[in-house]
Design a protein around this motif. Structure first.
Motif, short mmCIF file in Angstrom:
data_model
loop_
_atom_site.label_atom_id
_atom_site.label_comp_id
_atom_site.label_asym_id
_atom_site.label_seq_id
_atom_site.Cartn_x
_atom_site.Cartn_y
_atom_site.Cartn_z
N ALA A 106 0.83 -1.21 0.00
CA ALA A 106 0.00 0.00 0.00
C ALA A 106 0.87 1.25 0.00
CB ALA A 106 -0.93 0.00 1.21
N ALA A 107 1.93 1.24 0.80
CA ALA A 107 2.85 2.39 0.84
C ALA A 107 3.52 2.57 -0.52
CB ALA A 107 3.91 2.17 1.93
N ALA A 108 3.89 1.45 -1.15
CA ALA A 108 4.50 1.53 -2.49
C ALA A 108 3.51 2.09 -3.51
CB ALA A 108 4.97 0.14 -2.92
N ALA A 109 2.23 1.74 -3.35
CA ALA A 109 1.21 2.26 -4.26
C ALA A 109 1.07 3.78 -4.11
CB ALA A 109 -0.13 1.58 -3.99
N LEU A 110 1.08 4.26 -2.87
CA LEU A 110 1.00 5.71 -2.65
C LEU A 110 2.19 6.42 -3.31
CD1 LEU A 110 -0.17 5.87 1.09
CD2 LEU A 110 -1.55 6.28 -0.95
N LYS A 111 3.37 5.85 -3.14
CA LYS A 111 4.57 6.46 -3.73
C LYS A 111 4.52 6.39 -5.25
CE LYS A 111 7.77 5.08 0.01
NZ LYS A 111 8.93 4.21 0.32
#
Length: 285
Positions: A106-111
């Motif tokens: 999820a954090a990678a998706a935001l980035k």
């Protein structure tokens, strides 16, 4: 930019304490996290055909339950984004393992979407959105070694750990976080880990003393229900790990080694019994 590739690192709890429960039902935490080199790879490509999510892992949900899609929807709603995107997840971090695989994705998706869609959101903006997705997402946006408090939103970076080698073992046991918290709420926590002492040892790079003060309050409930997890921890220590701990609410156990050859040898031993067994190392990026 038409294509963005982002690595999503696994998270390990070097120590984990639950200090209380708020009126809204959320638990107050105090933990020290660090990243390891075990990672998923997420690829984002512009698409005129709306939103699609694929993966090389056929066990993971690819619908609105996936935290990557949840993160995407948060961005769409906040900024009224209409762009399409194709997302592919090359999955290496096991699920329901205490390694924050979903949160890291999820954090990678935001980035990744922040870059692909030219949203120009700051790190603070992303942290704010991440906190609404899951307790581990803010930390996964930052990574490295950090003290994490509150419900995951208070992050204090700590000095980078020197390179340690880790053996990561997940038995054939899946532990849901809600189950673990429910069991923990039914008892009094008698042995709280000394988080402050762990911080001091990290600053002094005195890793040999870590096993004396580190701990995870979820171990007690997990070991009772699944003794195999406890046996894995004991086995790692018996085979020369300078410290070992169950990460998150389980069921993965991580052993720490200063010597690469010893770590590789121990990994080979456990790999004969456990199919989900990794040789990895501390990662600070």
């Amino acid at each position: 930019m038409d294509k963005v590739v982002v690595k999503a690192k696994a998270k390990v709890n070097l120590t984990l304490d639950v200090t209380g429960r708020r009126e809204d039902g959320y638990h107050e935490m105090k933990m020290i996290n660090h990243s390891i080199s075990l990672e998923d790879t997420l690829t984002f490509e512009t698409s005129p055909e709306g939103i699609s999510l694929t993966s090389d892992n056929n066990q993971m949900p690819l619908d609105e339950k996936n935290l990557v899609i949840i993160a995407l929807r948060k961005l769409q709603k906040r900024l009224n984004v209409k762009n399409g995107v194709k997302i592919h997840i090359e999955k290496r971090i096991p699920s329901q393992a205490g390694l924050a695989g979903g949160s890291s994705d999820a954090a990678a998706a935001l980035k990744g979407l922040n870059i692909l869609w030219n949203l120009n959101l700051s790190t603070i903006d992303l942290l704010e959105i991440g906190a609404t997705i899951g307790a581990d997402v803010p930390y996964c946006l930052i990574g490295g070694t950090a003290l994490v408090e509150g419900i995951g939103e208070k992050i204090t970076p700590l000095p980078a750990m020197k390179k340690l080698y880790v053996v990561v073992i997940k038995p054939n046991v899946n532990i849901s976080t809600p189950w673990a918290f429910e069991k923990l709420d039914q008892r009094e926590i008698k042995n709280h880990p000394d988080v402050s002492a762990v911080v001091q040892l990290l600053k002094a790079e005195n890793y040999a003393e870590l096993k004396v003060v580190m701990g995870n309050v979820f171990e007690e409930v997990a070991f009772e229900q699944y003794p195999e997890i406890c046996e894995i921890k004991k086995g790692l220590l018996k085979n020369g790990a300078l410290a070992a701990i169950m990460t998150g609410s389980g069921s993965t156990v991580v052993g720490y080694f200063q010597e690469k050859k010893l770590a590789e040898m121990v990994w080979k031993v456990f790999n004969q019994k456990y199919s989900t067994c990794f040789f990895s190392e501390i990662s600070e990026n």
